[in-house]
Enzyme design. Structure first.
Site, PDB file in Angstrom:
ATOM      1  CB  SER A 108      -0.902   0.006   1.235  1.00 61.14           C
ATOM      2  OG  SER A 108      -1.536   1.265   1.399  1.00 61.14           O
ATOM      3  CB  SER A 109       0.456   4.600  -1.504  1.00 65.38           C
ATOM      4  OG  SER A 109      -0.850   4.900  -1.040  1.00 65.38           O
ATOM      5  CB  CYS A 110      -0.561   3.770   3.999  1.00 67.28           C
ATOM      6  SG  CYS A 110      -0.534   2.038   4.472  1.00 67.28           S
ATOM      7  CE1 TYR A 137      -3.821  -2.744   5.435  1.00 74.44           C
ATOM      8  CE2 TYR A 137      -2.974  -0.702   4.499  1.00 74.44           C
ATOM      9  CZ  TYR A 137      -3.520  -1.964   4.335  1.00 74.44           C
ATOM     10  OH  TYR A 137      -3.756  -2.450   3.072  1.00 74.44           O
ATOM     11  CE  LYS A 141      -1.388  -4.536   3.084  1.00 75.63           C
ATOM     12  NZ  LYS A 141      -1.622  -5.769   2.307  1.00 75.63           N
ATOM     13  CG  HIS A 180     -10.076   2.640   1.813  1.00 76.43           C
ATOM     14  ND1 HIS A 180     -10.080   1.279   1.572  1.00 76.43           N
ATOM     15  CD2 HIS A 180      -8.989   2.878   2.584  1.00 76.43           C
ATOM     16  CE1 HIS A 180      -9.026   0.737   2.162  1.00 76.43           C
ATOM     17  NE2 HIS A 180      -8.352   1.672   2.780  1.00 76.43           N
TER      18      HIS A 180
END
Length: 312
Positions: A108-110, A137, A141, A180
């Site tokens: 994920s880009s997070c 989260y 990841k 989201h």
């Protein structure tokens, strides 16, 4: 992958996994494995090991994850880190143990630092602090990324990690509290239109900028990378284009046909100020996103109206 290769899509009934299954079938792959979370608890090491020992998949798309928006991440931090770490560890380890040819892990880009330079390049990973609202989260990841790299480095396993931005599309979760931002806004504006509400309130200031990728484009990219990418380094998948939450809300209202006012609740958190991926790496390989945001939202809303609203 040959068309008859045995392919396991972990999370095959979720937003990303179901899109990957659709793409694989469209490409002619016929031997696709998928299990629901009730049929196979990926957090349970013995269940996962038994599944791999019995089925012996040749290729794995690891799209299973516990996901949610800002509220869900804030309210359930322990679940977000525990469930995701366990899923990743069990699937990646069994993929190694039972000699899977190749595994693709969905990150994920997070994972990128909150204040990293824009657009977000792959090398920015672990160069700064994370956004606090989704840190558990993000850490989970990052652990998945590092697991893939560690098994590659120690054992030579062909495990790769891809980083998409905010995703949306068919089979999304439309929950005003836990989903989201894009699907939550879709449901909120749809309900406001039906109830003839004079206004809709959106969380935050509306100023944060986000990149959105239609999930079928992501699935296309994942299948492309499974055939054409074998590097140790992570790779971004996205459009390279961002939009403010205020602009997204206005677009959503226009597509749905809501004509009331849009207000913003600035007492609610904004999250990371801006998240836009640098997609030059995957573009150089020959892949680029094909679905414009407006087109993708229209397709998603059509499905939402026919499938989700019909059930409700």
């Amino acid at each position: 992958m040959n068309l008859n290769s045995k392919i396991y899509v972990a999370g095959s009934h979720g937003l990303v996994g179901s899109a990957i299954v659709r793409r694989l079938k469209k490409l002619g792959y016929t031997n696709i494995l998928g299990k629901t979370s009730t049929e196979l608890d990926l957090r349970n090491q013995s269940e996962v090991a038994a599944f791999f020992a019995t089925e012996c998949p040749e290729y794995v798309f690891l799209a299973a994850a516990k996901v949610g928006g800002i509220m869900a991440n804030n309210n359930l931090p322990a679940e977000f880190i525990y469930d995701n770490v366990m899923i990743e560890a069990n699937v990646i380890h069994s993929a190694h143990k039972y000699r899977v040819n190749k595994l693709l892990f969905l990150g994920s880009s997070c994972i990128y630092p909150k204040y990293a330079p824009q657009p977000l390049k792959e090398e920015y990973l672990l160069t700064g602090e994370l956004e606090p609202t989704n840190e558990p989260y993000a850490i989970a990841k990052i652990a998945g990324v590092k697991l893939c790299q560690a098994y590659r480095r120690q054992y030579g396993d062909n495990f790769l990690s891809v980083m998409p931005p905010n995703l949306y599309g068919i089979n999304d979760t439309f929950d005003l509290e836990n989903s989201h931002v894009l699907p939550a806004l879709m449901k909120k504006f749809h309900e406001a239109k039906l109830s003839k509400s004079p206004s809709v309130t959106v969380w935050g200031s509306g100023n944060p900028r986000r990149e959105f990728l239609y999930v079928d484009d992501l699935a296309n990219a994942c299948c492309f990378l499974m055939k054409h990418y074998n590097d140790d380094e992570i790779i971004n998948i996205g459009t390279g284009v961002d939009i403010t939450i205020a602009e997204l809300a206005a677009m959503m209202a226009d597509i749905i046909g809501f004509t009331g006012d849009i207000s913003f609740d600035t007492t609610k958190p904004d999250g990371t100020p801006i998240k836009r991926l640098d997609v030059s790496k995957i573009n150089r390989l020959g892949w680029s996103a094909q679905t414009a945001l407006k087109t993708g939202i229209e397709k998603t809303y059509q499905w939402f109206s026919q499938e989700v609203c019909a059930v409700d």
